[in-house]
Each structure stands twice: as structure tokens, then as C-alpha cells.
Design a protein around this motif. Structure first.
Motif, mmCIF file in Angstrom:
data_model
loop_
_atom_site.group_PDB
_atom_site.id
_atom_site.type_symbol
_atom_site.label_atom_id
_atom_site.label_comp_id
_atom_site.label_asym_id
_atom_site.label_seq_id
_atom_site.Cartn_x
_atom_site.Cartn_y
_atom_site.Cartn_z
ATOM 1 N N ASN A 45 50.795 -28.901 -66.455
ATOM 2 C CA ASN A 45 49.889 -30.081 -65.672
ATOM 3 C C ASN A 45 49.562 -30.895 -66.720
ATOM 4 O O ASN A 45 48.417 -31.739 -66.150
ATOM 5 C CB ASN A 45 48.444 -29.226 -65.114
ATOM 6 C CG ASN A 45 49.248 -28.483 -63.790
ATOM 7 O OD1 ASN A 45 49.979 -28.592 -63.269
ATOM 8 N ND2 ASN A 45 47.980 -27.772 -62.851
ATOM 9 N N GLN A 59 47.335 -32.348 -63.481
ATOM 10 C CA GLN A 59 46.178 -31.323 -63.158
ATOM 11 C C GLN A 59 45.200 -32.411 -62.361
ATOM 12 O O GLN A 59 44.391 -31.818 -61.535
ATOM 13 C CB GLN A 59 45.576 -31.021 -64.742
ATOM 14 C CG GLN A 59 44.272 -30.439 -64.559
ATOM 15 C CD GLN A 59 44.166 -28.892 -63.781
ATOM 16 O OE1 GLN A 59 45.187 -28.472 -63.381
ATOM 17 N NE2 GLN A 59 43.112 -28.503 -63.368
ATOM 18 N N ASN A 663 44.716 -25.139 -65.022
ATOM 19 C CA ASN A 663 45.350 -25.305 -66.111
ATOM 20 C C ASN A 663 44.667 -24.916 -67.408
ATOM 21 O O ASN A 663 43.474 -25.159 -67.557
ATOM 22 C CB ASN A 663 45.587 -26.871 -66.629
ATOM 23 C CG ASN A 663 46.289 -27.047 -67.916
ATOM 24 O OD1 ASN A 663 46.990 -26.222 -68.370
ATOM 25 N ND2 ASN A 663 46.132 -28.344 -68.336
ATOM 26 N N SER A 668 49.473 -22.653 -66.244
ATOM 27 C CA SER A 668 49.071 -23.479 -64.961
ATOM 28 C C SER A 668 49.500 -23.232 -63.630
ATOM 29 O O SER A 668 50.915 -22.798 -63.575
ATOM 30 C CB SER A 668 49.490 -24.948 -65.367
ATOM 31 O OG SER A 668 50.760 -25.201 -65.392
#
Length: 877
Positions: A45, A59, A663, A668
Motif C-alpha cells: 500500500n 493506502q 498497512n 497490507s
């Protein structure tokens, strides 16, 4: 800022000793250590994406997006976008009639076809430039940095043709550090891939790059009709870039590219013969054994030709003034294709040629302003202009054996029609060279204005509101001529005349006591001697004929109507049909993103999407039935004119989406729950003689998507992608195969998943061994909802019921289970050796099925690609 530093530190702690991970901007100017591999852009991420037209980590971006990095593309031997589906389960890609036709489907939504008037529902962009047709979407770019697949409607930021999603390819900008790569691969079927990329500075403010490559392969299908190979690859490309940065505030990027394809594609096999197939074999034609569709054997008269050229020029200017950034992307692209195909897919000379000549020129201009204020407000305002010209010519003619084939199917009725009823010379109809000749043009202009506003409602909460208004207009002019005189015959009128004359002859013969129908001389004599009686006989015979002309039990000529393959064409514009569409739509997005912790983000969003009307640019473009009265009044109804559709109206999409992104450095995971619907889905179904274009009422899908990766050790990375879909036609009354309302759309698997692993082991001398593998699975699914040839129709062509005979074709299911793997030895000096294989278990399945061309009751199909494997050597510096 602090959270990004924490994430970078966590990622760095989990990284391999020989590899540094950083964001894109940091990597571009980083100097690799001497004799060390080039740094990567990040993983999991932490990958930087531009899904919202600004840089964010995977993310942080509150959008359902899958990212495939350059390293993964190399390790998995991704040759073009068609191969990408094994890594992105939500994406389905199929190449059908030619090298120029690739369909993209995301979450079960999407369309696009060999019809140049139908734009795809999944928008494809390369470096921010829209590729409007599939012929321009096949790429083999060695300088690709990542491929982003945005799932769900994206019209707010990407415009009119992103109602199902977006595929965005991002290539590397030229670097001010001299570097590059060269690569050579060799595989089975004599596959050869050569490509290279070099970049470096020209001056302190100007950098350049150039990339090029070839991709060749022998065909894996043996065509015993002309004793050659089909499904080969023969393509090459070149791409150059300039990057000009005179200051920190200004950056200019210029790109020019050219690619060419000249290959034999795409083989078709028979998977269910019929009596019509037997007629072809009686004439000496050959068809593959339907019991062994994966023997990779086909029969055609001549190799299909696919000559495709794409080229384009684009320029992007980015100018930063304090918190304001202005971006302009200007582009012109041209895509042309010249194809020819033996469309009956047998060794019999039924179809003499089916030549398509398409030329598409597209100009686009995007201008947008980004602004960030007080670290609280992010604003984007933009405008987009699209101007495209489509020219399409098609020639479909009969071959030397088409007339014997038609006469055999009709039991000699066509010859009897010529000599006994119409009094024309034998073999007047279906002569070689007769057919349909299309010359079509479409001008399409569209513009849109869009905006996106992010406001932080605190340290952890962000509200996003976005809107887009798009106006689209299309103007179509056709000049299509059919020289197939047989298809213009009105068998209701002709048959009615035959019935009338037959009744008159019978009744006059009875009146004369002949015991047989009277001949012409006898009828003329009776009419002169008994005018009143003869007049009554004629009146009764005429009434009987009018009543029974549409009754196949009385009018045997109606049995010839299925052989009228190329009926007369009414060109547009005309006095009733103006050949224009004008669409306008406002789409919008509302999203609330919440950063629960530094490692867990969530968002909830609602978005709408829009795809403009699509024109039927083909010989199947027909007036709708509701226009027939006005056409009759205007005197425009041609003999035997059929109805259908000129265009399909707009698609309108909406999606409710809940996403969670996490994450933790060594792991993640992203989870998305959604409900997505499209109203007016543009369905384009092959009927065996042409395509039926229609709008579905409503199609909906509930779904779950999961993407995750974990690094249990510094050397091992495990990945899992999973998609569950529950689609339904909420309403589709007028489909090509009857009422599909309440049924499940075909071709959309309930479960798709990819499980992958990579082991990256550093040796004591700094070299590395890299093992990579993935398993891609799609659950069993019905390939097609049904086939139009299995529909029961009345003599007027109206659907009466769905013929259950197709239910016996339940073997026409598809289940995908493919394993791909590679092993690489990467040396510190930049040299790397790899062995790789795709579809190692040789999982074979049918990509698509359709009614065999001009063979009622027969089914044809496109099989998938068999196992491929090979070796690669590359050098990076």
C-alpha cells in the motif's frame, strides 16, 4: 507528514538489504549504488498512484484500485493488457474477431466490439491520454511504471466512457540519470521478444528517453484449410519522450509513439455441428472435429489478415505557482486497421471476403487546476474536449460455393424460384462477388467540465465532493449498398402471387372438368368465355392469397427467408432519421474517508457514471420498428427492409462502496464491499449473420473485493486477490435471446482469485535468486445466456419463445485455473536470466461462443491460449 515517515520506516525495515523503496518522485532522481539493481518504487500500500489525478499512496487513496508494478509485469511476463487479468481478478479481457478487438470488463460490467461505433465502457488511458478504441490499447511498453485498474464508475474525473471503470497505464518519465535496459526472450512456438529502453540527460534541463521492441510468435493453431498457422504474433513499436524542466515550477513532457501489427488472428473452432454443417461437408468443405475443440486445428480458405497501425503525439505541461498547479494534456491519436477474414470459418468458399477498413483520428485536450490551501482544502477544477472522426468501410461478398450451399439447404428451391417462378436465368442469385458494401462515417464531439473538492473535517476525517457535466454529440452518415438481389425479394408478395395463380389454375381446371390445373392458354380462354365466373374465381383466389401469404404451411417461399442474409439497407440521414444523437449528463461523487489509525483507513462513497449513446456502424444498422409508419409515409421503405437498431442509448451507472485499507509494514490488505448498477447497458450480440445492438433495462451486481500481501520474512512475499460477484439482469426484456429479466448475466464468474508468492533470496556475493508464481482461478460460469439461432420465431421474424434445445449445450461452461511461474537469477552487474511459463497446466477453455456464420443450429467458439514458456535475459544499467 508523521504518518508517512512511520510507514516509510516500517517498509524500510522490512525491505531487502539490496533494495531501497521510496515514492515515485524520490526514486526518479535517486542514484543507484554502483553495480546495484535499480531502486523500486515501493510495494504493497506504499505504491504511489494517480487514481484521483494527483499523487497519493495506495493506502491513502479512497478509491477501489488495483496496481500492477513494473517488476510484477516483468516477472509475470505480461505482454499486453490481455495478460493482466491473471493478476487483477476484477478485470476480464478477451480478444475475439481480430487483433484490433479487445473487450475489457470490470466487475462484470463493460462492452466494446468489432463495431467501430461502439465505444468501450472501460476507459483506457496511457500517461493521461484516452485511447478510444481497442485497436489502440494493445501495448508492450518496456518503460511502463505501473498499471492502475480503477474499479467502478469513474466518470466524475475521467468523463463519458468510464461508466464501468478505468485502466490507466503510467510510463516512466525521462530521467536526468543515464540508465536503461535491454531484454530478449525466446519461447515455444518460436516466440521472440526484443525490447529496450534508454534514458538520460541532454542538457541540465532537458532529458530524453526512447523505447522500442518487437514481439513475434508462430501461430499455435494449425489451419488445414490453407495449410498455415493462425493466432500468431507479429508486432513492433517505438516510443520517444522528452522532459523539459527549466525550473522547479515548470515541467513539460512530450511523447511520440508508433506501433504496428501485421498478424494472422483469430482462429475459430466448431463446437457443435448442425445439418447446415453437414451441407458444407457434402460440398467438400471441412470443419474441425467438434469433439476436440482444443486440438488447435481450424479450417478456413485463406489466412485472416490484421494490419493495424497506431500512432500518437501528446504534450503535458505542469506549472506550479505556490499552492496552485496547472496541468494541460494535449494529444492527437490515429488508429487504423485493415482486416480480412474468411468469416464462415470452414474450408468451403462460402464467404469470399469480409474486409474491414477503419480509420479513427482523435484529438483530446484536458486542462485542470489543482490547489491546496491551509493543508485543509484540496480543489481540482478542469475541462476536457474530445473530437473524433471515424471512417469505416466494409466489403462482405459471397464466395464460389455459396450458391451451391444455399441451393442444397433449400432442396433446389432457389433454382426453381429463378426458372419456374421469376423467369430469370439460372444462377442469377448469390453469385460470387455479390454482397454488401459499407461506407460509414461518424463525427463525435464531446466536452466536459469537472471539479473535485476535498475538505478535512478534522485530523482524521475528509469529505470529498465531485461533479462532472458532459455533453456528447454524434453525427453519422452512411452509404451502404447491397447487390444481393435475392435478399431483396419479398416472399410474402411473391408467394401470395404464386398462391393466387395456383388457386385460379385449380378452380378453372375444375370448372372445365380437366381433372388437373388449367394452363395459361386454357385460363385465358375460360376468362374470355366466362368473364363473370372467372372474375369471381379471381376475387376468391386473391382473398385466399392475401389471407395465407404469411402462412408457411400455404406459402412455401417463406422457408427461403432465412437465406436472405444481406437485405436492403436504408441509409441515414433520411427524411425520418437524422443520424444524430445528443446526450448530456451530470455525474457526481460523494465520499467520506476516515483515517481510523495510522495503519487503518476506511471510506464510504457513492458515485455515478455515464457512457454516451453508441451508434451501430455496420450493415446491421436498421431503423427501429416504431419508425416504419413514418418511413412508409415518406416512401422510404425498401423491399424487404428489416428493422433493428441504429444506436443504443446512454448507459448510466451508480455504485455504493465501502472500503477498508490497512498497512502494517509487513502486511497490507484492502477490502471493498459494493453494489453497482448500470441502467441502459449497451448489449451487442452476434446473431449468426450480424449483430443486435440493444439497451438492457438494468443490470446490478453485489460484490466483495480483497487484495492483500504479507512478508513473513524479508525474502518472502505472499499475495492474495479475491473477487466475489453476484450479478443479475434486473430488467432486460428485448435481448437478442428473449426476456432475460431476473437471470444471471453470462460470462461473469461468481468467484475469481489470484494467489501469488515471490521469494527473493540474496546470495553472499550480492546476486539474487527470485522465484515467483501465481495461480489464477475463475469459478464455472455459463459462457452465453443463449444463442439467437436457438430462438423460435414466427414467419415475420418476431420472437415467440426460447428454444430449450440450447439447454443441451450446457457443456458450454467456462472454468479457469491457470498457473504462471518464473525463476530469475539477478546479478549485481545488472544482468538477469529468467525461465518462465504461463498457463503451465495447459488449462483449456472457450473464451466465447456464438452462432456459426450462416449455419443455423451450429455453434462456433474462440478457444483460449495454450501453455507458453520460454527464457529471458535482460540487462539494466
Amino acid at each position: 507528514m508523521r504518518k508517512h515517515l512511520i510507514r516509510a520506516a516500517l517498509l524500510g525495515a522490512a525491505a531487502l538489504p539490496a533494495t531501497a523503496y521510496a515514492q515515485e518522485a524520490q526514486v526518479e532522481e535517486a542514484q543507484p549504488a554502483p553495480d546495484a539493481p535499480e531502486a523500486a518504487e515501493g510495494e504493497g500500500n506504499e505504491i504511489v498512484v494517480t487514481a484521483t489525478k494527483r499523487e497519493q499512496t495506495l493506502q491513502d487513496v479512497p478509491v477501489a484500485v488495483s496496481v500492477t508494478t513494473a517488476e510484477t509485469i516483468e516477472r509475470a511476463q505480461i505482454r499486453d493488457l490481455k495478460d493482466l487479468q491473471t493478476l487483477v481478478p476484477a478485470l476480464r479481457v478477451s480478444q475475439l474477431q481480430s487483433s484490433a478487438n479487445t473487450n475489457f470488463i470490470i466487475r462484470g460490467f463493460g462492452n466494446g466490439a468489432n463495431n467501430p461505433g461502439i465505444e468501450p465502457s472501460v476507459g483506457v488511458f496511457v500517461d493521461g491520454v484516452y485511447r478510444s478504441r481497442t485497436a489502440a490499447q494493445i501495448g508492450d511498453l518496456p518503460d511502463v511504471q505501473r498499471v492502475e485498474v480503477l474499479r467502478g464508475p469513474q466518470s466524475t474525473l475521467f468523463g463519458k466512457n468510464a461508466s464501468a471503470g478505468v485502466i490507466s497505464m503510467v510510463t516512466r518519465e525521462p530521467s536526468f540519470t543515464f540508465k536503461g535496459s535491454v531484454e530478449a526472450s525466446y519461447g515455444n512456438y518460436d516466440a521472440l521478444v526484443l525490447k529496450g529502453y534508454v534514458t538520460g540527460p541532454i542538457t541540465d534541463t532537458l532529458a530524453a528517453s526512447i523505447a522500442g521492441g518487437i514481439n513475434k510468435r508462430d501461430g499455435y493453431v494449425t489451419d488445414l484449410g490453407y495449410n498455415g498457422k493462425a493466432n500468431e504474433r507479429d508486432r513492433w513499436f517505438v516510443r520517444g519522450q522528452l522532459r523539459f524542466e527549466p525550473s522547479d515550477a515548470l515541467k513539460v513532457r512530450l511523447i511520440a509513439d508508433y506501433d504496428k501489427i501485421d498478424e494472422v488472428c483469430c482462429a475459430v473452432v466448431n463446437v457443435r455441428p448442425s445439418a447446415a454443417t453437414g451441407a458444407i461437408q457434402f460440398l467438400g468443405g471441412r470443419v474441425n472435429n467438434s469433439a476436440t475443440p482444443f486440438a488447435d486445428v481450424a479450417y478456413t480458405n485463406f489466412p485472416s489478415s490484421n494490419q493495424i497501425e497506431n500512432w500518437g503525439l501528446s504534450g503535458q505541461i505542469d506549472y506550479q505557482v505556490g499552492p496552485l498547479k496547472v496541468t494541460s494534456i494535449t494529444a492527437y491519436r490515429n488508429s487504423s486497421s485493415l482486416t480480412n477474414q474468411d468469416s464462415d470459418f470452414t474450408s468451403a468458399d462460402l464467404i469470399g471476403q469480409n474486409v474491414g477498413d477503419v480509420d479513427i483520428g482523435t484529438f483530446t485536450q484536458e486542462l485542470r487546476l489543482n490547489a491546496n490551501f491551509l493543508d485543509m482544502f484540496d480543489l481540482m477544477l478542469g475541462g476536457y474536449f474530445f473530437d473524433e472522426n471515424v471512417k469505416f468501410k466494409n466489403t462482405l461478398t459471397y464466395g464460389t460455393q455459396f450458391r451451391p450451399y444455399v441451393n442444397l439447404l433449400s432442396g433446389g428451391a432457389v433454382s426453381q424460384l429463378e426458372t419456374l417462378i421469376l423467369g430469370v436465368p439460372l444462377n442469377t442469385f448469390q453469385r460470387p462477388g455479390q454482397g454488401m458494401f459499407d461506407n460509414l462515417r461518424m463525427d463525435n464531439q464531446a466536452w466536459s467540465i469537472f471539479g473535485n473538492f476535498d475538505v478535512k473535517l478534522g485530523d482524521k476525517l475528509t469529505l470529498t465532493l465531485g461533479g462532472n457535466y458532459t455533453k456528447d454529440k454524434k453525427d453519422v452518415v452512411t452509404n451502404t449498398v447491397s447487390t444481393d438481389a435475392f435478399s431483396a425479394l419479398d416472399f410474402v408478395a411473391i408467394g401470395g402471387g404464386v398462391i393466387r395463380n395456383t388457386v385460379i389454375a385449380q378452380q378453372v381446371g375444375t370448372a372445365l372438368g380437366l381433372g388437373a390445373p388449367a394452363n395459361a392458354t386454357q385460363i385465358a380462354g375460360f376468362a374470355g368465355a366466362q368473364p363473370a365466373i372467372y372474375s369471381a374465381i379471381v376475387t376468391g383466389a386473391t382473398a385466399f392469397a392475401n389471407t395465407n401469404a404469411t402462412n408457411p404451411a400455404v406459402n412455401p417461399l417463406l422457408g427461403l427467408r432465412p437465406l436472405q442474409f444481406l437485405p436492403p439497407f436504408l441509409n441515414i440521414p433520411n427524411a425520418v432519421e437524422n443520424g444524430k444523437t445528443r446526450d448530456g449528463k451530470f455525474t457526481w461523487t460523494a465520499r467520506l474517508a476516515w483515517e481510523i489509525t495510522d495503519t487503518v483507513n476506511t471510506y464510504f462513497s457513492y458515485a455515478t457514471g455515464f457512457k454516451a449513446s453508441s451508434f451501430n456502424l455496420s450493415r446491421d444498422s436498421r431503423p427501429v420498428a416504431s419508425d416504419l409508419p413514418a418511413l412508409r409515409t415518406a416512401g422510404l421503405v425498401l423491399p424487404n427492409l428489416t428493422t433493428g437498431s441504429r444506436y443504443a442509448g446512454p448507459e448510466n451507472a451508480e455504485v455504493f462502496e465501502l472500503g477498508i485499507k490497512t498497512n502494517w509494514g509487513i502486511a497490507s490488505a484492502n477490502l471493498t464491499l459494493f453494489k453497482q448498477t448500470i441502467t441502459g447497458f449497451q448489449s451487442n450480440v452476434f446473431t449468426g449473420t450480424g449483430f443486435a445492438l440493444a439497451n438492457a433495462g438494468k443490470q446490478s451486481t453485489y460484490g466483495i473485493e480483497f487484495d492483500g500481501s504479507v512478508k513473513p520474512t524479508d525474502e518472502l512475499t505472499l499475495n492474495l486477490s479475491l473477487v466475489y460477484l453476484d450479478p443479475k439482469y434486473d430488467s432486460f426484456v428485448a435481448s437478442a435471446v428473449g426476456d432475460l429479466s431476473g437471470t444471471r448475466p453470462a460470462g461473469i464468474p461468481g468467484l475469481s482469485t489470484t494467489i501469488g508468492a515471490q521469494w527473493n533470496k540474496e546470495l553472499g556475493n550480492g546476486d539474487r535468486v527470485i522465484l515467483r508464481g501465481d495461480w489464477h482461478y475463475e469459478s464455472e460460469v455459463q459462457i452465453a445466456e443463449g444463442l439467437p439461432a436457438f430462438i423460435q420465431r414466427n414467419p415475420l421474424g418476431q420472437v415467440t419463445s426460447y428454444q430449450p434445445a440450447f439447454d443441451a449445450a450446457r457443456p458450454f461452461q467456462r472454468e479457469v485455473s491457470e498457473i504462471n511461474a518464473s525463476i530469475s537469477y539477478a546479478m549485481m552487474n545488472g544482468i538477469e536470466f529468467s525461465l518462465w511459463g504461463r498457463n503451465l497446466t495447459n488449462n483449456r477453455y472457450l473464451v466465447q461462443i456464438f452462432d456459426s456464420v450462416a449455419q443455423s443450429g451450429s455453434v462456433s467458439a474462440y478457444p483460449n491460449q495454450p501453455r507458453t514458456y520460454g527464457a529471458t535475459v535482460r540487462f539494466k544499467w
